[in-house]
Design a protein around this motif. Sequence first.
Motif, mmCIF file in Angstrom:
data_model
loop_
_atom_site.group_PDB
_atom_site.id
_atom_site.type_symbol
_atom_site.label_atom_id
_atom_site.label_comp_id
_atom_site.label_asym_id
_atom_site.label_seq_id
_atom_site.Cartn_x
_atom_site.Cartn_y
_atom_site.Cartn_z
ATOM 1 N N GLN A 2 87.802 -13.332 -24.615
ATOM 2 C CA GLN A 2 87.439 -14.523 -25.381
ATOM 3 C C GLN A 2 86.190 -14.275 -26.217
ATOM 4 O O GLN A 2 86.121 -14.679 -27.371
ATOM 5 C CB GLN A 2 87.202 -15.707 -24.438
ATOM 6 C CG GLN A 2 86.779 -16.974 -25.146
ATOM 7 C CD GLN A 2 86.484 -18.116 -24.175
ATOM 8 O OE1 GLN A 2 86.866 -18.076 -23.015
ATOM 9 N NE2 GLN A 2 85.794 -19.128 -24.653
ATOM 10 N N ALA A 3 85.229 -13.583 -25.657
ATOM 11 C CA ALA A 3 83.989 -13.289 -26.382
ATOM 12 C C ALA A 3 84.276 -12.405 -27.592
ATOM 13 O O ALA A 3 83.713 -12.625 -28.669
ATOM 14 C CB ALA A 3 82.984 -12.624 -25.454
ATOM 15 N N GLU A 21 74.916 -9.831 -27.261
ATOM 16 C CA GLU A 21 75.419 -10.778 -26.263
ATOM 17 C C GLU A 21 76.071 -11.934 -27.007
ATOM 18 O O GLU A 21 75.508 -12.470 -27.954
ATOM 19 C CB GLU A 21 74.289 -11.306 -25.378
ATOM 20 C CG GLU A 21 73.752 -10.279 -24.414
ATOM 21 C CD GLU A 21 72.779 -10.871 -23.408
ATOM 22 O OE1 GLU A 21 72.668 -12.110 -23.309
ATOM 23 O OE2 GLU A 21 72.129 -10.078 -22.720
ATOM 24 N N GLU A 22 77.254 -12.306 -26.573
ATOM 25 C CA GLU A 22 78.019 -13.400 -27.184
ATOM 26 C C GLU A 22 78.065 -14.564 -26.209
ATOM 27 O O GLU A 22 78.419 -14.398 -25.045
ATOM 28 C CB GLU A 22 79.435 -12.921 -27.508
ATOM 29 C CG GLU A 22 80.283 -13.893 -28.281
ATOM 30 C CD GLU A 22 79.878 -14.032 -29.736
ATOM 31 O OE1 GLU A 22 80.313 -15.022 -30.344
ATOM 32 O OE2 GLU A 22 79.149 -13.185 -30.279
ATOM 33 N N ALA A 23 77.691 -15.740 -26.671
ATOM 34 C CA ALA A 23 77.743 -16.938 -25.837
ATOM 35 C C ALA A 23 79.142 -17.534 -25.914
ATOM 36 O O ALA A 23 79.665 -17.774 -27.002
ATOM 37 C CB ALA A 23 76.716 -17.957 -26.304
ATOM 38 N N VAL A 24 79.758 -17.736 -24.757
ATOM 39 C CA VAL A 24 81.078 -18.366 -24.691
ATOM 40 C C VAL A 24 81.021 -19.545 -23.729
ATOM 41 O O VAL A 24 80.225 -19.560 -22.793
ATOM 42 C CB VAL A 24 82.184 -17.377 -24.236
ATOM 43 C CG1 VAL A 24 82.383 -16.283 -25.249
ATOM 44 C CG2 VAL A 24 81.892 -16.795 -22.882
ATOM 45 N N GLU A 30 78.228 -22.749 -20.651
ATOM 46 C CA GLU A 30 77.981 -21.622 -21.542
ATOM 47 C C GLU A 30 77.555 -20.404 -20.729
ATOM 48 O O GLU A 30 76.728 -20.494 -19.827
ATOM 49 C CB GLU A 30 76.895 -21.975 -22.552
ATOM 50 C CG GLU A 30 76.724 -20.924 -23.622
ATOM 51 C CD GLU A 30 75.792 -21.368 -24.729
ATOM 52 O OE1 GLU A 30 74.700 -20.781 -24.826
ATOM 53 O OE2 GLU A 30 76.160 -22.290 -25.476
ATOM 54 N N HIS A 31 78.152 -19.264 -21.093
ATOM 55 C CA HIS A 31 77.842 -17.996 -20.428
ATOM 56 C C HIS A 31 77.530 -16.953 -21.492
ATOM 57 O O HIS A 31 78.169 -16.920 -22.536
ATOM 58 C CB HIS A 31 79.031 -17.497 -19.599
ATOM 59 C CG HIS A 31 79.463 -18.447 -18.537
ATOM 60 N ND1 HIS A 31 78.920 -18.441 -17.287
ATOM 61 C CD2 HIS A 31 80.386 -19.449 -18.548
ATOM 62 C CE1 HIS A 31 79.481 -19.383 -16.557
ATOM 63 N NE2 HIS A 31 80.383 -20.014 -17.306
ATOM 64 N N ALA A 32 76.569 -16.087 -21.199
ATOM 65 C CA ALA A 32 76.251 -14.980 -22.098
ATOM 66 C C ALA A 32 77.053 -13.762 -21.647
ATOM 67 O O ALA A 32 76.954 -13.333 -20.499
ATOM 68 C CB ALA A 32 74.770 -14.673 -22.075
ATOM 69 N N VAL A 33 77.856 -13.219 -22.556
ATOM 70 C CA VAL A 33 78.667 -12.040 -22.268
ATOM 71 C C VAL A 33 78.030 -10.861 -22.997
ATOM 72 O O VAL A 33 77.809 -10.925 -24.213
ATOM 73 C CB VAL A 33 80.124 -12.236 -22.747
ATOM 74 C CG1 VAL A 33 80.937 -10.975 -22.558
ATOM 75 C CG2 VAL A 33 80.758 -13.415 -22.036
ATOM 76 N N LYS A 34 77.739 -9.806 -22.278
ATOM 77 C CA LYS A 34 77.180 -8.590 -22.885
ATOM 78 C C LYS A 34 78.321 -7.846 -23.567
ATOM 79 O O LYS A 34 78.846 -6.857 -23.062
ATOM 80 C CB LYS A 34 76.478 -7.750 -21.832
ATOM 81 C CG LYS A 34 75.255 -8.443 -21.276
ATOM 82 C CD LYS A 34 74.537 -7.602 -20.251
ATOM 83 C CE LYS A 34 73.312 -8.373 -19.773
ATOM 84 N NZ LYS A 34 72.524 -7.592 -18.822
ATOM 85 N N LEU A 35 78.690 -8.346 -24.727
ATOM 86 C CA LEU A 35 79.896 -7.879 -25.407
ATOM 87 C C LEU A 35 79.799 -6.427 -25.850
ATOM 88 O O LEU A 35 80.764 -5.673 -25.720
ATOM 89 C CB LEU A 35 80.195 -8.789 -26.609
ATOM 90 C CG LEU A 35 81.480 -8.520 -27.362
ATOM 91 C CD1 LEU A 35 82.689 -8.624 -26.435
ATOM 92 C CD2 LEU A 35 81.617 -9.484 -28.533
ATOM 93 N N GLY A 36 78.661 -6.024 -26.374
ATOM 94 C CA GLY A 36 78.507 -4.642 -26.826
ATOM 95 C C GLY A 36 78.690 -3.645 -25.694
ATOM 96 O O GLY A 36 79.347 -2.615 -25.852
ATOM 97 N N ILE A 37 78.139 -3.958 -24.542
ATOM 98 C CA ILE A 37 78.277 -3.080 -23.376
ATOM 99 C C ILE A 37 79.724 -3.112 -22.875
ATOM 100 O O ILE A 37 80.282 -2.078 -22.507
ATOM 101 C CB ILE A 37 77.280 -3.480 -22.277
ATOM 102 C CG1 ILE A 37 75.862 -3.164 -22.764
ATOM 103 C CG2 ILE A 37 77.578 -2.775 -20.960
ATOM 104 C CD1 ILE A 37 74.758 -3.691 -21.882
ATOM 105 N N TRP A 38 80.342 -4.297 -22.875
ATOM 106 C CA TRP A 38 81.733 -4.413 -22.429
ATOM 107 C C TRP A 38 82.651 -3.554 -23.295
ATOM 108 O O TRP A 38 83.514 -2.845 -22.780
ATOM 109 C CB TRP A 38 82.173 -5.876 -22.458
ATOM 110 C CG TRP A 38 83.585 -6.066 -22.016
ATOM 111 C CD1 TRP A 38 84.038 -6.141 -20.730
ATOM 112 C CD2 TRP A 38 84.740 -6.179 -22.847
ATOM 113 N NE1 TRP A 38 85.403 -6.293 -20.722
ATOM 114 C CE2 TRP A 38 85.853 -6.316 -22.001
ATOM 115 C CE3 TRP A 38 84.935 -6.163 -24.225
ATOM 116 C CZ2 TRP A 38 87.149 -6.456 -22.496
ATOM 117 C CZ3 TRP A 38 86.225 -6.303 -24.715
ATOM 118 C CH2 TRP A 38 87.316 -6.441 -23.852
ATOM 119 N N ILE A 39 82.452 -3.606 -24.607
ATOM 120 C CA ILE A 39 83.269 -2.804 -25.527
ATOM 121 C C ILE A 39 83.085 -1.318 -25.214
ATOM 122 O O ILE A 39 84.054 -0.565 -25.122
ATOM 123 C CB ILE A 39 82.897 -3.088 -27.002
ATOM 124 C CG1 ILE A 39 83.362 -4.466 -27.416
ATOM 125 C CG2 ILE A 39 83.453 -2.019 -27.936
ATOM 126 C CD1 ILE A 39 84.814 -4.578 -27.756
#
Length: 67
Positions: A2-3, A21-24, A30-39
């Motif tokens: 989703q992020a 970090e992407e807020a979803v 609301e949660h902060a997702v460490k999107l760059g690290i996840w990718i």
Amino acid sequence: MQALQQYIARTGSVTVPRGHEEAVVIHGEEHAVKLGIWISNTKTRRAKLDQAQLDLLAGLGIHWAQF
């Protein structure tokens, strides 16, 4: 996922900076997702992803998800 979808919709790019970090919002919170690290982690572990996961990432424009 989703992020990542939200990031692509907002920026028009699949290139995510490692520290981003992407807020979803999930269930109204609301949660902060460490999107760059996840990718980065997902790319490193792509051999362990099933075909449905790879297809979803490829459909979003993630080039390394295409074998």
